[in-house]
Design an enzyme around this catalytic site. Structure first.
Site, PDB file in Angstrom:
ATOM      1  N   ASP A 126       0.835  -0.579   0.013  1.00  0.00           N
ATOM      2  CA  ASP A 126      -0.358   0.023  -0.499  1.00  0.00           C
ATOM      3  C   ASP A 126       0.755   1.247   0.067  1.00  0.00           C
ATOM      4  O   ASP A 126       1.995   1.124  -0.300  1.00  0.00           O
ATOM      5  CB  ASP A 126      -0.712  -0.044   0.595  1.00  0.00           C
ATOM      6  CG  ASP A 126      -1.518  -1.505   0.540  1.00  0.00           C
ATOM      7  OD1 ASP A 126      -1.717  -1.274   0.149  1.00  0.00           O
ATOM      8  OD2 ASP A 126      -2.698  -1.527   2.905  1.00  0.00           O
ATOM      9  N   TYR A 207       5.845 -10.139   7.077  1.00  0.00           N
ATOM     10  CA  TYR A 207       5.416  -8.831   7.199  1.00  0.00           C
ATOM     11  C   TYR A 207       6.113  -8.359   8.520  1.00  0.00           C
ATOM     12  O   TYR A 207       5.983  -9.051   9.680  1.00  0.00           O
ATOM     13  CB  TYR A 207       4.241  -8.034   7.288  1.00  0.00           C
ATOM     14  CG  TYR A 207       3.356  -8.077   5.834  1.00  0.00           C
ATOM     15  CD1 TYR A 207       3.994  -6.951   4.944  1.00  0.00           C
ATOM     16  CD2 TYR A 207       3.586  -9.274   4.491  1.00  0.00           C
ATOM     17  CE1 TYR A 207       3.690  -6.582   3.789  1.00  0.00           C
ATOM     18  CE2 TYR A 207       2.566  -8.667   3.649  1.00  0.00           C
ATOM     19  CZ  TYR A 207       2.751  -7.874   2.723  1.00  0.00           C
ATOM     20  OH  TYR A 207       1.914  -7.939   1.786  1.00  0.00           O
TER      21      TYR A 207
END
Length: 447
Positions: A126, A207
């Site tokens: 993002d 992540y």
């Protein structure tokens, strides 16, 4: 009209003609310089190049990609996403990591265009999100007329004949890093089979989300993180991207943990110690990690109990997502993408070059951090009281906290599907048994 005035008018007219003549000469020089500019696929001129050399290069023909072998490769890259609008190319902005990457690929003449490059990306991060190990697969121009892993020879070359002596491959990493922005770096490359895809052959993705200890209850957060592990329906912990055909929200989390960046800080109580939420999964949904982190931050503030994770993962009891804000974007990093069967090619010189660039970024950020920390300590020493507010959740904190399960709910999955079918964004198809209705998302133009 007086003689003096007439004389002055003549002088001004003469000066005007002189200026017009100079302007005309300047336009001719500009046109000449334009003609001498090298094409994007020509090698860049060095500061010592003279005009005659540039004139020779100006007449050079565009590169004939059909005369060169193509090689299917994987590229591993790191980038600081804080100033970009995300990784993937978007219609409403050109300031994305992927846009800069393709500019570099075309400037170095490693590809002719995106449409013919056989391009796949591992993850779509993002806006504001960084990566240490993003991976793409793509067909690049090659020197390997003798063939090799992932090499496709031009049609004019006999695949069974070694038409040229063996030579080293193009220095892909060096070529790209010399033209990419300083906050985007290629780490290494690997030859790959022609059908290998960064998206579909990725074994797992990891992540990391960085956050300060603050006043958070880390034991509760660690307990809650473990509840994410396993296969669950995460529709209440993501943005349901139904309009793009995402209709299945089950994902498998292999591991999830909360730990200090520096192990020696495990027993510390300093609110400025940095911790990591690390989550490893087979694949992730849109905004999934940021929603997962938002819940952990609420639990760390003791506004919610760890059991809220189990309740939101139970989509039978809670089919509609409560309205809540995500965690902010900039602490999130795509830390690793795991693949099998790739032989990564590294150059010590290029590793050191990338390391030097990152150290430069770190020096700037670390110094700024300590400047701010010194100011904070100075105010605390004069009697100032530190806030226990968590700054990592989007929006403003309400004076009176409202528990998640008591909040208004978003639309259900079925109502979203019906809405996009009505708008023509989704299509309805009958299944093979003639009864089951399959909702199929239309492909975007970048598919």
């Amino acid at each position: 009209m007086s003689k003096d005035l007439m004389q002055r008018v003549k002088e001004l007219e003469a000066e005007l003609e002189k200026l017009k003549s100079q302007l005309k000469e300047g336009s001719s020089d500009a046109a000449l310089l334009s003609d001498l500019s090298p094409s994007p696929c020509e090698s860049q001129c060095t500061p010592n190049d003279n005009v005659s050399t540039r004139r020779k290069k100006a007449g050079k023909r565009p590169l004939d990609f059909s005369a060169h072998p193509r090689r299917h490769v994987a590229l591993r890259l790191a980038y600081l996403g804080w100033s970009y609008q995300g990784f993937a190319v978007q219609e409403n902005t050109g300031h994305t990591v992927e846009a800069r990457l393709f500019e570099a690929l075309q400037k170095t003449c490693l590809i002719q265009d995106r449409q013919t490059s056989n391009y796949h990306r591992c993850g779509r991060t993002d806006k504001g999100v960084s990566a240490f190990s993003q991976v793409i697969t793509i067909d690049l121009r090659s020197t390997q007329f003798c063939g090799g892993l992932g090499v496709r020879l031009p049609e004019t070359v006999d695949a069974g004949a070694k038409t040229k002596a063996a030579v080293s491959e193009l220095p892909y990493v060096k070529m790209l890093n010399r033209v990419l922005p300083q906050d985007i770096r290629i780490l290494d490359w690997a030859p790959a089979e022609e059908g290998f895809s960064a998206r579909f052959d990725c074994q797992s993705r990891t992540y990391r989300y960085y956050f300060p200890r603050g006043a958070l209850n880390l034991e509760l957060m660690a307990d809650a993180a473990k509840r994410y592990e396993g296969k669950h329906d995460f529709r209440n912990l993501c943005k349901m991207d139904v309009g793009n055909g995402v209709l299945q929200f089950e994902r498998t989390i292999l591991s999830a943990s909360v730990r200090p960046v520096n192990p020696i800080h495990a027993s510390s109580t300093d609110q400025y110690d940095i911790f990591i939420f690390e989550v490893k999964g087979l694949a992730f949904l849109y905004h999934q990690v940021r929603c997962m982190m938002a819940l952990l931050l609420l639990i760390g503030q003791e506004l919610e109990a760890p059991e809220i994770i189990n309740q939101l993962l139970d989509v039978q009891s809670n089919p509609r997502k409560p309205q809540y804000s995500m965690a902010v974007d900039y602490p999130l990093v795509l830390h690793d993408c795991h693949f099998e069967g790739l032989d990564w090619q590294q150059s010590n010189d290029e590793v050191n070059h990338v390391l030097s660039t990152l150290q430069h970024h770190w020096t700037q950020s670390a110094v700024r951090t300590h400047v701010l920390h010194g100011m904070i300590k100075g105010l605390e020493n004069t009697g100032g009281a530190s806030s226990d507010h968590c700054w990592l959740i989007e929006g403003t904190r309400q004076r009176t906290y409202r528990p998640l399960l008591e909040r208004p709910r978003c639309e259900s999955l079925q109502s979203r599907i019906d809405l996009f079918v009505k708008r023509g964004r989704l299509e309805l198809e009958k299944g093979e048994n003639g009864e089951e209705i399959v909702h199929k998302g239309k492909r975007s133009k970048h598919f």
